[in-house]
Design a protein around this motif. Structure first.
Motif, PDB file in Angstrom:
ATOM      1  N   ILE A 136       0.819  -1.124  -0.143  1.00  0.00           N
ATOM      2  CA  ILE A 136      -0.070   0.057  -0.029  1.00  0.00           C
ATOM      3  C   ILE A 136       0.840   1.408  -0.098  1.00  0.00           C
ATOM      4  O   ILE A 136       1.550   1.500   0.816  1.00  0.00           O
ATOM      5  N   ARG A 137       0.703   1.941  -1.292  1.00  0.00           N
ATOM      6  CA  ARG A 137       1.604   3.004  -1.087  1.00  0.00           C
ATOM      7  C   ARG A 137       0.967   4.404  -0.147  1.00  0.00           C
ATOM      8  O   ARG A 137      -0.235   4.507  -0.579  1.00  0.00           O
ATOM      9  N   VAL A 138       1.711   4.800   0.433  1.00  0.00           N
ATOM     10  CA  VAL A 138       1.070   5.820   1.761  1.00  0.00           C
ATOM     11  C   VAL A 138       1.589   7.253   0.976  1.00  0.00           C
ATOM     12  O   VAL A 138       2.549   7.802   1.033  1.00  0.00           O
ATOM     13  N   ASN A 139       0.396   8.013   0.972  1.00  0.00           N
ATOM     14  CA  ASN A 139       0.613   9.679   0.880  1.00  0.00           C
ATOM     15  C   ASN A 139       0.401  10.176   2.123  1.00  0.00           C
ATOM     16  O   ASN A 139      -0.694  10.564   2.497  1.00  0.00           O
ATOM     17  N   ASN A 140       1.558  10.413   2.823  1.00  0.00           N
ATOM     18  CA  ASN A 140       1.166  10.709   4.246  1.00  0.00           C
ATOM     19  C   ASN A 140       0.852  12.072   4.260  1.00  0.00           C
ATOM     20  O   ASN A 140       1.077  13.128   3.584  1.00  0.00           O
ATOM     21  N   ALA A 141       0.036  12.557   5.529  1.00  0.00           N
ATOM     22  CA  ALA A 141      -0.436  14.085   5.500  1.00  0.00           C
ATOM     23  C   ALA A 141       0.565  14.975   5.934  1.00  0.00           C
ATOM     24  O   ALA A 141       0.356  15.975   5.472  1.00  0.00           O
ATOM     25  N   ASP A 142       1.603  14.436   6.238  1.00  0.00           N
ATOM     26  CA  ASP A 142       2.742  15.539   6.531  1.00  0.00           C
ATOM     27  C   ASP A 142       4.134  14.675   6.589  1.00  0.00           C
ATOM     28  O   ASP A 142       4.336  13.707   6.050  1.00  0.00           O
ATOM     29  N   GLY A 143       5.188  15.540   6.702  1.00  0.00           N
ATOM     30  CA  GLY A 143       6.635  15.184   6.405  1.00  0.00           C
ATOM     31  C   GLY A 143       7.634  15.449   7.218  1.00  0.00           C
ATOM     32  O   GLY A 143       6.971  16.592   8.371  1.00  0.00           O
ATOM     33  N   ALA A 144       8.760  15.465   7.499  1.00  0.00           N
ATOM     34  CA  ALA A 144       9.696  15.852   8.253  1.00  0.00           C
ATOM     35  C   ALA A 144      10.730  16.722   7.581  1.00  0.00           C
ATOM     36  O   ALA A 144      11.327  17.562   8.464  1.00  0.00           O
ATOM     37  N   ALA A 145      10.999  16.837   6.337  1.00  0.00           N
ATOM     38  CA  ALA A 145      12.421  17.125   5.746  1.00  0.00           C
ATOM     39  C   ALA A 145      12.012  18.373   4.679  1.00  0.00           C
ATOM     40  O   ALA A 145      10.805  18.205   3.795  1.00  0.00           O
TER      41      ALA A 145
END
Length: 412
Positions: A136-145
């Motif tokens: 399952i490819r995940v489009n995260n709601a946020d990131g860190a970098a």
């Protein structure tokens, strides 16, 4: 001899020169920066040249796997010796015909982007009497970098929006013909530095652990993506990551304590980092023109040869810095290609020594996103030669040919 001048005289320009020693060095450096248990996919879109694919596949116990997104790339990696079980098939537009060919030829691992994509994989596998392992490819709601290209956190054709996955858990676990093997993340490309890269991987691993609990599936495979930066057609050195190995191991120990024993198997992926610094673009000055106080150096290489996809905004903007620009004193110039469009520019305000028609320019770090990421067929100019060397040894010389195949009728 395999120096640029000798190769240009022998095989003409524009030409690419790829050094397999540099490919091997990048592969080995990246593996050394990862824990021993972590696998590495090569994204074939960066450069699907068969000699480069074979070099990346080799390397003993730590050769690369292949990540593809078309049957053309499937042909290339199979020809280079990657077995089907070492291939990950990705992309948002996988058709039934493509899936049939991939499954028939031994591919079993697929990254899926949506419920419809997952169902299409399952329907095709079921028709063939097979079961497809799906990530399952995940489009995260946020990131860190921070990065020049962020692949998550915005509306996209790529990946399941992470906030929707809890409500989809039961549906995803019950698609005939599929087995949910794990997750696929690709949150960014070209991290600005190692600290940013580490922060993003830590964020990804923590998110993956939360999703494993939410989905109620014990993951067998976890692809945490890439983001490994490398210079693109400008002078500079490929970075070597000294802190990444320990940081990845610590994060995985915290969130997936069985990962060292393969529960789950963990992989990263890379394209540009593995091949960019292996390549040099050779191009000849065709003309020098001054127009209203602006100089144009016209080359035989343009966006049909290099960087034609830059206008899409997903590949870095073209702004080449030939080796000859190092410390140069002269008139700033635009580097124009040979095409009949004002968009055929490889660089603006590039300071070069005074050059004349017939002089050879060499563009460094051009081993990724070259011919196959360019407008090869626009205006019908021949494709550049691709010259493969290993140090001073000439390995192969080839050129992509443009041909038309008639399925009905014929040329008059």
């Amino acid at each position: 001899m395999t120096g640029p001048t000798e190769l240009a005289e022998r095989f003409g320009t524009p030409s690419y020169v790829y050094d397999l020693d540099r490919v091997a060095a990048a592969r080995d450096d990246l593996f050394a920066a990862l824990p021993d248990e972590v696998e590495l996919f090569y994204a074939a879109k960066a450069n699907p040249h068969p000699d480069l694919l074979r070099e990346l596949r080799s390397g003993g116990a730590r050769g690369c796997r292949a990540e593809i997104s078309s049957v053309g790339e499937l042909d290339a990696v199979l020809e280079a010796g990657f077995p089907g079980e070492r291939i990950l098939y990705t992309g948002p537009g996988k058709t039934g015909a493509e899936l049939t060919e991939a499954l028939t030829r031994g591919v079993r691992l697929f990254s899926t982007e949506s419920p419809g994509d997952l169902r299409r994989v399952g329907e095709t596998a079921l028709r063939l009497g097979l079961t497809a392992d799906c990530l399952i490819r995940v489009n995260n709601a946020d990131g860190a970098a921070a990065t020049s290209i962020r692949m998550t956190g915005v509306p996209s054709q790529f990946g399941f929006d992470s906030e929707t996955l809890p409500g989809l858990a039961a549906e995803l676990r019950d698609v005939p013909g599929t087995s949910i093997a794990g997750l696929h993340f690709f949150p960014l490309s070209n991290a600005k530095d190692e600290a940013s890269l580490i922060a993003e991987f830590r964020h990804t691993i923590a998110a993956a652990a939360d999703l494993q609990h939410t989905l109620g599936v014990t993951f067998r495979f976890l692809d945490i993506g890439g983001g490994f930066a490398a210079p693109y057609a400008v002078r500079g050195e490929r970075p070597v990551f000294g802190e990444l190995r320990a940081a990845l191991a610590d994060a995985l120990d915290e969130h997936f304590p069985g990962w060292r024993e393969g529960a789950p198997r963990v992989a990263c992926e890379s394209g540009r980092y593995l091949v960019a610094d292996s390549g040099t673009l050779l191009t000849t000055v065709v003309n020098v023109k001054d127009s209203r106080d602006h100089r144009y150096v016209v080359l035989d290489a343009g966006i049909n040869t290099f960087g034609g996809m830059s206008g899409l905004g997903r590949i870095m903007p073209v702004s080449v810095e030939p080796h000859q620009s190092a410390g140069a004193v002269g008139t700033p110039a635009s580097l124009a290609g040979p095409l009949c469009t004002p968009g055929d520019l490889l660089g603006r305000n590039v300071v070069l020594p005074d050059v004349a028609p017939g002089e050879l320019l060499t563009v460094p770090n051009a081993g990724a996103y070259g011919p196959t990421a360019s407008l090869l067929m626009f205006l019908g100019r021949p494709a550049p030669a691709e010259i493969v060397v290993r140090g001073d040894e000439l390995v192969s010389v080839s050129r992509i040919e443009h041909t038309r195949t008639y399925e009905h009728g014929q040329a008059l």
